[in-house]
Design an enzyme around this catalytic site. Structure first.
Site, PDB file in Angstrom:
ATOM      1  N   TRP A   1       0.739  -0.787  -0.061  1.00 51.90           N
ATOM      2  CA  TRP A   1      -0.036   0.278  -0.179  1.00 51.90           C
ATOM      3  C   TRP A   1       0.857   0.961   0.066  1.00 51.90           C
ATOM      4  O   TRP A   1       0.356   2.082  -0.295  1.00 51.90           O
ATOM      5  CB  TRP A   1      -0.964  -0.192   1.059  1.00 51.90           C
ATOM      6  CG  TRP A   1      -1.971  -1.118   0.780  1.00 51.90           C
ATOM      7  CD1 TRP A   1      -2.089  -2.840   1.656  1.00 51.90           C
ATOM      8  CD2 TRP A   1      -2.959  -1.159  -0.095  1.00 51.90           C
ATOM      9  NE1 TRP A   1      -2.566  -2.904   1.108  1.00 51.90           N
ATOM     10  CE2 TRP A   1      -3.616  -2.313   0.142  1.00 51.90           C
ATOM     11  CE3 TRP A   1      -3.607  -0.284  -1.103  1.00 51.90           C
ATOM     12  CZ2 TRP A   1      -4.709  -3.393  -0.246  1.00 51.90           C
ATOM     13  CZ3 TRP A   1      -4.570  -1.338  -2.007  1.00 51.90           C
ATOM     14  CH2 TRP A   1      -4.708  -2.097  -2.350  1.00 51.90           C
TER      15      TRP A   1
ATOM     16  N   LYS B   1     -12.903  -2.232   7.783  1.00 55.24           N
ATOM     17  CA  LYS B   1     -11.172  -3.642   8.531  1.00 55.24           C
ATOM     18  C   LYS B   1     -11.538  -3.646   9.689  1.00 55.24           C
ATOM     19  O   LYS B   1     -12.580  -4.496  10.602  1.00 55.24           O
ATOM     20  CB  LYS B   1     -10.222  -2.888   8.892  1.00 55.24           C
ATOM     21  CG  LYS B   1      -8.846  -2.510   7.011  1.00 55.24           C
ATOM     22  CD  LYS B   1      -9.117  -3.826   6.246  1.00 55.24           C
ATOM     23  CE  LYS B   1      -8.340  -3.186   5.091  1.00 55.24           C
ATOM     24  NZ  LYS B   1      -8.432  -4.313   3.993  1.00 55.24           N
TER      25      LYS B   1
ATOM     26  N   ASP C   1      -1.482   6.191   6.195  1.00 53.72           N
ATOM     27  CA  ASP C   1      -2.327   5.079   6.376  1.00 53.72           C
ATOM     28  C   ASP C   1      -2.416   4.193   7.125  1.00 53.72           C
ATOM     29  O   ASP C   1      -1.949   3.368   7.573  1.00 53.72           O
ATOM     30  CB  ASP C   1      -2.000   4.213   5.002  1.00 53.72           C
ATOM     31  CG  ASP C   1      -3.799   3.417   4.446  1.00 53.72           C
ATOM     32  OD1 ASP C   1      -4.489   3.371   5.122  1.00 53.72           O
ATOM     33  OD2 ASP C   1      -2.648   3.028   3.657  1.00 53.72           O
TER      34      ASP C   1
END
Length: 374
Positions: free
Chosen positions: A119, A212, A188
């Site tokens: 990511w 999540k 993030d």
């Protein structure tokens, strides 16, 4: 060796019986069951509003209360004040990869990026479309098996910001300390948001896809500090300007995901907040890592000290057994344990709503599978 592990009748697996399985998916992930049941009861008519929460106006008083409660729950959990703006945006973390530099990477400046996995690699690619970025640290050459020591980060003290991914969902590593640097941090935090207490002193902006730990897919939670917001560039596209969303509710938000975020964050407060859930999460992770290291049948893909508390990635020494392991795990009510398609292997995502007995069930299956195939 017997190819079966206490193999259930194919017609009587938990999934075939319509039972709720233990969901180890990296996202969309498990939600607390009590929040689902509460939503089920409220779904036809929400709080005397005369319609489902999915049908009411985003300008209504009923929705105002939902959004404000979700915002206040998040602030309470993180122990932050009104200097932090809590936004509910769309486009997922992937949109933030571009939106953050678009707002804060100045024309003549630069940003530092700490690359610890898939990511972070995607994020820096988007940032390069906007301006000058520097890879201040990366563990790509080591297949992201660890996070780089902050003492080794090659940082520019004049950077507009330092970008990092606090938990890499695919690679299974985690930065567990909240650094305070010369430049504000843009983070993030998707895969670990609200799974542990955070010291936000060094941060300027934090974002997280809700799917999540905090709610269903469809809403991205963004926290931006007033001081950092002053660095924002002017002349930005309306919807990609954080200032637009700080000033007012500009467009129709994803009402149902935010409604669920309110329920999940209230659930977190009711069980004791982030200290309480962090203790549970550490215990779950320790159990599973201890089991992986119990023998040489399984092995962890991340170095000790960098291992994620949320996404436990491991392999079988005999890689040819992995497909069978995943198939039989599902038949035993353990769903979505496959590693990301780019790395393979096994990944157990044990977010907030994964009950401890789910981890115990996985460990029991691992024991049985090893006994059958060693």
């Amino acid at each position: 060796m017997d190819d079966d592990v206490a193999q259930p009748d194919a017609k009587s697996t938990p999934a075939d019986r319509g039972e709720r399985l233990y969901n180890f998916s990296a996202g969309p992930a498990a939600l607390p069951e009590e929040t689902l049941l509460e939503a089920k009861e409220e779904l036809p008519v929400y709080d005397h509003a005369g319609a489902s929460v999915m049908e009411i106006s985003h300008r209504s008083a009923a929705y105002d209360k939902i959004e404000e409660a979700a915002r206040e729950h998040i602030k309470s959990l993180l122990d932050i004040g009104d200097e932090w703006n809590v936004l509910f945006l769309q486009g997922g973390a992937s949109m933030q990869f571009y939106q953050a530099p678009l707002n804060f990477l100045s024309e003549d400046g630069s940003a530092d990026y700490i690359i610890t996995g898939r990511w972070g690699t995607k994020a820096i690619r988007e940032a390069r479309l906007v301006g000058d970025v520097n890879v201040a640290a990366s563990t790509e050459d080591d297949d992201f098996t660890h996070v780089p020591d902050p003492a080794d980060w090659d940082l520019n003290p004049e950077a507009d910001y330092v970008y990092l991914t606090t938990n890499e969902t695919v690679n299974g590593n985690q930065i567990t300390q909240d650094p305070v640097l010369d430049a504000p941090i843009v983070a993030d935090a998707s895969s670990e948001f609200l799974s542990r207490p955070m010291d936000l002193d060094g941060y300027g902006l934090i974002f997280a896809g809700a799917q999540k730990n905090v709610g269903p897919a469809g809403v991205t939670i963004v926290l931006v500090h007033d001081d950092f917001l002053e660095q924002k560039k002017d002349g930005l596209p309306t919807m990609l300007d954080y200032g637009t969303h700080v000033r007012k509710r500009f467009n129709t938000p994803p009402i149902f995901p935010i409604y669920m975020v309110e329920k999940v964050t209230r659930w977190l407060l009711n069980i004791g907040g982030l200290d309480a859930i962090h203790a549970v999460n550490k215990r779950k992770a320790r159990k599973l890592y201890d089991r992986i290291e119990q023998s040489d049948f399984y092995y962890c893909t991340v170095d000790e000290g960098s291992r994620s508390m949320m996404n436990v990635t491991f392999r079988l020494q005999d890689a040819d057994l992995e497909d069978l392991f995943l198939k039989q795990a599902e038949q035993h009510g353990l769903m979505d344990l496959a590693g990301h398609r780019t790395v393979g292997g096994v990944r157990a995502s044990i977010y907030n709503a994964m009950p401890e007995e789910g981890v115990d069930a996985l460990i029991q299956f691992m024991d049985e599978f090893e006994q059958a195939h060693r």
